[in-house]
Design a protein around this motif. Sequence first.
Motif, PDB file in Angstrom:
ATOM      1  N   ASN A   1       0.842  -1.215   0.000  1.00 35.93           N
ATOM      2  CA  ASN A   1       0.000   0.000   0.000  1.00 35.93           C
ATOM      3  C   ASN A   1       0.869   1.254   0.000  1.00 35.93           C
ATOM      4  O   ASN A   1       0.579   2.221  -0.706  1.00 35.93           O
ATOM      5  CB  ASN A   1      -0.898   0.024   1.231  1.00 35.93           C
TER       6      ASN A   1
ATOM      7  N   ALA B   1       1.015   4.038  -2.868  1.00 37.74           N
ATOM      8  CA  ALA B   1       0.636   5.441  -2.606  1.00 37.74           C
ATOM      9  C   ALA B   1       1.794   6.397  -2.873  1.00 37.74           C
ATOM     10  O   ALA B   1       1.580   7.579  -3.150  1.00 37.74           O
ATOM     11  CB  ALA B   1       0.193   5.585  -1.153  1.00 37.74           C
TER      12      ALA B   1
ATOM     13  N   ASP C   1       4.850   6.829   4.374  1.00 39.61           N
ATOM     14  CA  ASP C   1       5.170   7.096   2.957  1.00 39.61           C
ATOM     15  C   ASP C   1       4.964   8.571   2.662  1.00 39.61           C
ATOM     16  O   ASP C   1       4.528   9.331   3.523  1.00 39.61           O
ATOM     17  CB  ASP C   1       4.308   6.209   2.059  1.00 39.61           C
TER      18      ASP C   1
ATOM     19  N   PHE D   1     -13.069  -2.948   0.373  1.00 41.62           N
ATOM     20  CA  PHE D   1     -13.057  -1.492   0.127  1.00 41.62           C
ATOM     21  C   PHE D   1     -11.703  -1.124  -0.452  1.00 41.62           C
ATOM     22  O   PHE D   1     -10.647  -1.416   0.115  1.00 41.62           O
ATOM     23  CB  PHE D   1     -13.279  -0.698   1.433  1.00 41.62           C
ATOM     24  N   THR D   2     -11.738  -0.480  -1.601  1.00 42.97           N
ATOM     25  CA  THR D   2     -10.483  -0.043  -2.220  1.00 42.97           C
ATOM     26  C   THR D   2     -10.719   1.237  -3.002  1.00 42.97           C
ATOM     27  O   THR D   2     -11.824   1.472  -3.488  1.00 42.97           O
ATOM     28  CB  THR D   2      -9.911  -1.135  -3.144  1.00 42.97           C
ATOM     29  N   THR D   3      -9.681   2.029  -3.061  1.00 45.39           N
ATOM     30  CA  THR D   3      -9.773   3.233  -3.899  1.00 45.39           C
ATOM     31  C   THR D   3      -8.865   3.055  -5.122  1.00 45.39           C
ATOM     32  O   THR D   3      -8.687   3.993  -5.902  1.00 45.39           O
ATOM     33  CB  THR D   3      -9.326   4.478  -3.109  1.00 45.39           C
ATOM     34  N   LYS D   4      -8.266   1.870  -5.163  1.00 42.51           N
ATOM     35  CA  LYS D   4      -7.345   1.632  -6.296  1.00 42.51           C
ATOM     36  C   LYS D   4      -8.148   1.384  -7.570  1.00 42.51           C
ATOM     37  O   LYS D   4      -9.348   1.094  -7.512  1.00 42.51           O
ATOM     38  CB  LYS D   4      -6.466   0.421  -5.980  1.00 42.51           C
TER      39      LYS D   4
ATOM     40  N   GLY E   1      -6.496  -3.467  -7.029  1.00 41.84           N
ATOM     41  CA  GLY E   1      -6.650  -3.737  -5.595  1.00 41.84           C
ATOM     42  C   GLY E   1      -7.870  -4.593  -5.332  1.00 41.84           C
ATOM     43  O   GLY E   1      -8.871  -4.481  -6.043  1.00 41.84           O
ATOM     44  N   SER E   2      -7.742  -5.435  -4.323  1.00 47.82           N
ATOM     45  CA  SER E   2      -8.870  -6.301  -3.977  1.00 47.82           C
ATOM     46  C   SER E   2      -9.687  -5.719  -2.820  1.00 47.82           C
ATOM     47  O   SER E   2     -10.781  -6.166  -2.553  1.00 47.82           O
ATOM     48  CB  SER E   2      -8.343  -7.676  -3.570  1.00 47.82           C
ATOM     49  N   GLY E   3      -9.089  -4.772  -2.083  1.00 51.36           N
ATOM     50  CA  GLY E   3      -9.791  -4.184  -0.922  1.00 51.36           C
ATOM     51  C   GLY E   3      -9.790  -5.126   0.262  1.00 51.36           C
ATOM     52  O   GLY E   3     -10.530  -4.920   1.223  1.00 51.36           O
TER      53      GLY E   3
ATOM     54  N   LEU F   1      -6.108  -4.473   4.063  1.00 48.39           N
ATOM     55  CA  LEU F   1      -6.186  -3.906   5.422  1.00 48.39           C
ATOM     56  C   LEU F   1      -7.116  -4.720   6.317  1.00 48.39           C
ATOM     57  O   LEU F   1      -6.823  -4.912   7.501  1.00 48.39           O
ATOM     58  CB  LEU F   1      -6.642  -2.448   5.374  1.00 48.39           C
TER      59      LEU F   1
END
Length: 635
Positions: free
Chosen positions: A537, A541, A565, A583-586, A591-593, A596
């Motif tokens: 991540n 980022a 980062d 949940f992902t913003t990728k 991203g699989s979300g 985390l």
Amino acid sequence: MKLRHHLLLWFVVVSVLPLILLLFMANHYDRQQYLNEIDQELHGELDRLIASLEQQLARHRNLVASLGRSPAIDAFGRALQEVSQQGSLTWQYSHARRQLEQLFVDLQPLIPERAVIRLLDSNGNTVIKAQFVETASPTLESLPPYPLYELEPEAGLSKQLQALPPNDISYIRYPGHPADSAPNGRRTLLDAVWPVQTPDWRLYLLFSSMGERLDKLMALTPRLRGGEITVVEYDATRPEQSRILFSDRGGVRFSNSQPVQMQPLPGLIKAYETQPSGLLEMPQGQGRWYYQDYYPYPDRLISWIVAIRLDLTELSSRNQATFYGLLGLGAFNLLLGLLLAGYASRRLAQPIVRLAQNMRDYAQGKPLQADMDSLSSEVGQLQASFRHMTQTLEDSQREQARAEKQLVLSAKLASIGEMAAGIGHELNNPLTNILTLGKLAKRTADISPDLNNDIDEIIDEARRASRIVRGILDFARQGNLEVQQLLLCDAVGQALERVERQAYAKQLDIQADCHRRFSVSADPFQLRQVLLNLLENAIYASPAKGRITIVGSEQDDMAVLRIHDEGAGIETAASERLFEPFFTTKKVGEGSGLGLSISLGIVEMHGGRLNLYNHPQGGCVAEVRLPLCEAVEHA
Ligand code: ADP
């Protein structure tokens, strides 16, 4: 009643009462001091006055004694004896009489007052009488032969005279003075008698003073503090016949005495009878008498009460002035004290009132106001305790909310995990088949390049799908921990090796500051999974050529690892949902979300915490806290 008013009331009670008491005590003390001073002064003055009286009367005594012993009197006595024997005047008689006349002339300066000197024969008849001051020079009054100037004025006088000791001074009241026959009139002083005795004859020298010298003495005596002098003659055998000899108040003088009539002299006499010298308070604070006794006649029990009467109205007005002065000062002090107390009670009460207001506000969920400076440390402690209590309450509320959220999330994860495990297993076989078949299809000869590309695409997609399925299975596998003691920094190193390629691709600078070798109890595979997720991540980022800082430290028996980062940080909208599965913003496909949510589950199963927050200087910080086993050695 308000606290402020309570404080004020207490101040008034504890300050006003002692103040009033103090005022009265100070006033009383001042009066007492002043009276003591006056007492001393006036007793001293009485001593001086009596000493002066004694001096004056001693003068008279000395005069009579020296006159009684004088040769002129002796010569006259002898001549008178001869005349009385012969029945006619002799030249010796004339000579002795002239000598006597000369002697009286010489005495003139010694007797500067109205006085009479008589020579009495043994029968009490006056043979010579000399009056002083009334005539310029004393004249002898008698007639020859054996002339008698006055006959015995009262029967029995000669007997009284014969009883007197010879050649010594005695005091009698000679009855032949004209002043004594006036109504109410009577001379003050007794007459001094000196019996001149020889074996053949006896004469009596009688000295009668009118007391003018004593009046002069009294006139010259200072009246300290406006005191009035009074002299009372007191005869212990006949106290009812006491007389005022001198009185400033009644205008009585030694040369003009009168019986006691004025009040409050009987009181003074009574006090004198109890105590011969002292102080007598007059009723209703009219004043006081200072008195002392004095015995003017050595052979008589007659005494003089020498007294000074002091009017205390002056003292009272002085005392009143002092009292009002003190009262004014007290009132000023009180006013000042009240103002200060009002201010102090407000200052004392305000922080408590503010604290109470804050408590009410807090109970109603309103924002708290800042505490006020308090004068007492106790109120300060109260304020601090309240602040601490609210802080603790808020912390525990926050913790409770977090725990509740976590509970919901865990339940969600559990059900998703169950479902994911099923789906994962179901999808795994067809995907393996697709991959195998794809690889087999590629081995087929004369395969067109387009088809070959398509088959590669199928294989890649199948691999990606397989990765997702592995992720789903990892997610589902949480809970089966194989815990062992391992070094956190080692796990970090291994994870870094795995992401090296991705970091290199973005030319990232990864700084790992993990000097202490923290030992934690963890499942190595799952811990690596967590670190990989967080590092991936961070790399995702980070901007190209950015820096990632990894710092390991200890805090309250926890190993803390922070991965910082230089990316854009967590989006505000995303911050609430970071740990939700899927949940992902990728971008799609990137991203699989699950990273985390899987990591949170793993960390919490290890008894630790996972937290993501934006750094104040930019970028995101992923913070992992795991219970510390023990700090081994330094790296
Ligand atoms: P994925 O990485 O597949 O998106 P994750 O659960 O790992 O799933 O992450 C969920 C979301 O958390 C990410 O899509 C991203 O929005 C946010 N996130 C995680 N790490 C960072 C980071 N270092 N910087 C910014 N956002 C992050």
